[in-house]
Design an enzyme around this catalytic site. Structure first.
Site, PDB file in Angstrom:
ATOM      1  N   ARG A 172      80.545  16.573  26.356  1.00  0.00           N
ATOM      2  CA  ARG A 172      80.728  16.249  27.776  1.00  0.00           C
ATOM      3  C   ARG A 172      81.670  15.060  27.947  1.00  0.00           C
ATOM      4  O   ARG A 172      82.556  15.065  28.802  1.00  0.00           O
ATOM      5  CB  ARG A 172      79.371  15.924  28.410  1.00  0.00           C
ATOM      6  CG  ARG A 172      78.420  17.093  28.486  1.00  0.00           C
ATOM      7  CD  ARG A 172      77.041  16.628  28.929  1.00  0.00           C
ATOM      8  NE  ARG A 172      76.110  17.760  28.952  1.00  0.00           N
ATOM      9  CZ  ARG A 172      74.879  17.728  28.490  1.00  0.00           C
ATOM     10  NH1 ARG A 172      74.393  16.628  27.954  1.00  0.00           N
ATOM     11  NH2 ARG A 172      74.102  18.789  28.567  1.00  0.00           N
ATOM     12  N   PHE A 179      78.067  27.852  34.355  1.00  0.00           N
ATOM     13  CA  PHE A 179      76.763  27.682  33.708  1.00  0.00           C
ATOM     14  C   PHE A 179      76.450  26.181  33.688  1.00  0.00           C
ATOM     15  O   PHE A 179      76.076  25.614  32.663  1.00  0.00           O
ATOM     16  CB  PHE A 179      76.759  28.247  32.288  1.00  0.00           C
ATOM     17  CG  PHE A 179      77.241  29.678  32.189  1.00  0.00           C
ATOM     18  CD1 PHE A 179      76.396  30.748  32.448  1.00  0.00           C
ATOM     19  CD2 PHE A 179      78.563  29.950  31.842  1.00  0.00           C
ATOM     20  CE1 PHE A 179      76.849  32.064  32.351  1.00  0.00           C
ATOM     21  CE2 PHE A 179      79.015  31.251  31.746  1.00  0.00           C
ATOM     22  CZ  PHE A 179      78.169  32.319  32.002  1.00  0.00           C
ATOM     23  N   ASP A 235      76.005  28.011  38.882  1.00  0.00           N
ATOM     24  CA  ASP A 235      74.850  28.350  38.055  1.00  0.00           C
ATOM     25  C   ASP A 235      73.972  29.315  38.840  1.00  0.00           C
ATOM     26  O   ASP A 235      73.922  29.248  40.075  1.00  0.00           O
ATOM     27  CB  ASP A 235      74.051  27.098  37.681  1.00  0.00           C
ATOM     28  CG  ASP A 235      73.147  27.337  36.483  1.00  0.00           C
ATOM     29  OD1 ASP A 235      73.530  26.959  35.355  1.00  0.00           O
ATOM     30  OD2 ASP A 235      72.050  27.916  36.667  1.00  0.00           O
ATOM     31  N   SER A 236      73.268  30.186  38.133  1.00  0.00           N
ATOM     32  CA  SER A 236      72.437  31.192  38.810  1.00  0.00           C
ATOM     33  C   SER A 236      71.063  30.656  39.192  1.00  0.00           C
ATOM     34  O   SER A 236      70.331  31.307  39.937  1.00  0.00           O
ATOM     35  CB  SER A 236      72.271  32.419  37.912  1.00  0.00           C
ATOM     36  OG  SER A 236      71.623  32.060  36.703  1.00  0.00           O
ATOM     37  N   ASP A 284      80.128  27.498  29.460  1.00  0.00           N
ATOM     38  CA  ASP A 284      79.052  27.148  28.521  1.00  0.00           C
ATOM     39  C   ASP A 284      77.878  28.108  28.721  1.00  0.00           C
ATOM     40  O   ASP A 284      76.823  27.727  29.230  1.00  0.00           O
ATOM     41  CB  ASP A 284      78.619  25.696  28.776  1.00  0.00           C
ATOM     42  CG  ASP A 284      77.620  25.204  27.738  1.00  0.00           C
ATOM     43  OD1 ASP A 284      77.522  25.820  26.662  1.00  0.00           O
ATOM     44  OD2 ASP A 284      76.932  24.198  28.022  1.00  0.00           O
ATOM     45  N   CYS A 319      76.701  29.105  21.792  1.00  0.00           N
ATOM     46  CA  CYS A 319      75.526  28.525  21.130  1.00  0.00           C
ATOM     47  C   CYS A 319      74.823  29.580  20.283  1.00  0.00           C
ATOM     48  O   CYS A 319      73.649  29.418  19.935  1.00  0.00           O
ATOM     49  CB  CYS A 319      74.571  27.924  22.157  1.00  0.00           C
ATOM     50  SG  CYS A 319      73.913  29.099  23.357  1.00  0.00           S
TER      51      CYS A 319
END
Length: 395
Positions: A211, A227, A249-250, A299, A339
């Site tokens: 970040r 995300f 984002d959801s 991400d 990831c």
């Protein structure tokens, strides 16, 4: 102690200190050990190899702990491993700008199936194996002795627990119930962490340095953070003077927490837009509307939980990054992450090359992101290196 005997020719990985023994490598079990019981692993000639947790339900039938026959895997052994892991993170917390990190990282800290994250004076644990579940009272006692946290919260709600015959749980283990938002600092930025309802253990501290690194490229730029969760990349970009940041984002809870984090850091006057939407849907909408950005962060969650899912995951990563590339101004930057431990860096680079070809773009890899030192990679367990990322310049 019950003996588990390997098939002939299956000793190599054990001798190289890899901590997993798959069920197909086992010749016989001399008894009926309970799930999570510590057993003695023997070679095909009945020679001692290691001690480990046994689980008849799991594809990984034995998770190895100790290779010295004369060292007992007892209460003192577990306490020592916890103390060693915590001591290895002390330097992260000493500068005063960060009070959150991962204290225990499963196999990489010789405690297979145990995750412990520190959030200021609160701890969140995830237990993913039956052996650690059995040892949990000792582990919790040692964490309380070492750190004296206000609370230790069990976030063992991962579906993978079913493979070990364990039910999911989300409950307080010790101390007092943590507040709805626990305030932590990372790189000098304040975050509110919802331990009980947040994803995973509550926060993704594995992106701490990434970040900060990405934010150094965002001054005066139009940034899209996909995300975004509770705003790690968003907040760092705003602090570094991004002209604007759009976060997607959801999760409604994630967006709500992100907006609260912006207020906590006095960034309320910055140009920021939060959008609750499926990222792939929103990227297509941006494309259809002719939107362009200077910096885009992708991400996503784990697309490849296992090697068998790698082909399908590669297509998903390719499509996502193709969309991202199409939304960049010429010469813009794409910070893209995976990831998925099943996807190595070289495969990820190949996927990016395919995405560039489909998008009709030229791409340079200008920086490689990785997981920080509180997520160490054990030399005999390369699977612990799961987080990878690329900073790409796109024309």
């Amino acid at each position: 102690m019950i003996d588990v005997v390997l098939k002939k020719g299956k000793e190599k990985a054990v001798l190289q200190r890899h901590p997993w023994v798959f069920s197909g490598a086992i010749e016989k079990v001399k008894g009926k050990p309970a799930n999570g019981e510590i057993v003695r692993l023997l070679g095909s000639k009945d020679d001692f190899l290691a001690y480990g947790f046994y689980n008849a339900q799991s594809r990984v039938a034995v998770r190895l702990l100790e290779w010295d026959e004369n060292t007992a895997v007892d209460e003192a052994w577990f306490r020592d491993k916890v103390r060693t892991a915590v001591a290895g993170r002390n330097h992260i917390l000493e500068d005063g700008n960060t009070d959150t990190c991962r204290l225990v990282f499963s196999e990489s800290d010789y405690l297979p199936g145990l995750i412990v994250d520190k959030y200021a004076r609160h701890l969140a644990v995830q237990v993913l194996t039956s052996g650690i579940q059995n040892a949990l009272p000792v582990i919790i006692d040692e964490l309380n002795t070492l750190l004296k946290p206000l609370s230790i919260y069990d976030k063992s709600d991962a579906s993978s627990r079913a493979h070990e015959g364990l039910e999911t749980t989300n409950t307080l283990l010790s101390g007092t119930q943590p507040p709805e938002l626990v305030m932590v600092k990372e790189n000098g930025i304040t975050y509110g962490i919802n331990i009980a309802e947040g994803q995973k253990s509550g926060f993704y501290c594995d992106q701490r340095y990434n970040r900060k690194e990405l934010a150094s490229y965002t001054k005066g730029k139009k940034v899209l953070d996909c995300f975004s969760y509770t705003g790690g990349f968003t907040l760092n970009s705003l602090r570094e003077g991004a002209a604007s940041v759009t976060s997607v984002d959801s999760s409604a809870l994630a967006i709500e927490t992100l907006e609260e984090n912006i207020r906590l850091n006095n960034f309320a006057g910055a140009e920021h837009t939060a959008i609750k939407s499926d990222v792939n849907v929103q990227l297509r909408k941006f494309r259809d509307d002719g939107e362009k950005f200077d910096v885009i962060v992708l991400d996503p969650p784990k697309y490849a939980p296992s090697r068998s899912a790698l082909d399908r995951a590669s297509r998903a990563y390719k499509d996502l990054n193709r969309l991202g590339m199409q939304l960049l101004n010429s010469g813009g930057l794409l910070a893209t992450f995976s990831c998925s431990g099943a996807m190595d860096m070289e495969t990820f680079k190949q996927v990016m090359a395919w995405a560039a070809l489909d998008a009709g773009k030229q791409v340079q890899f200008v920086y490689q992101f990785h997981q920080p030192e509180d997520h160490p990679v054990r030399a005999s367990f390369p699977e612990g290196e799961y987080l990878k990322g690329l900073l790409c310049r796109v024309w």
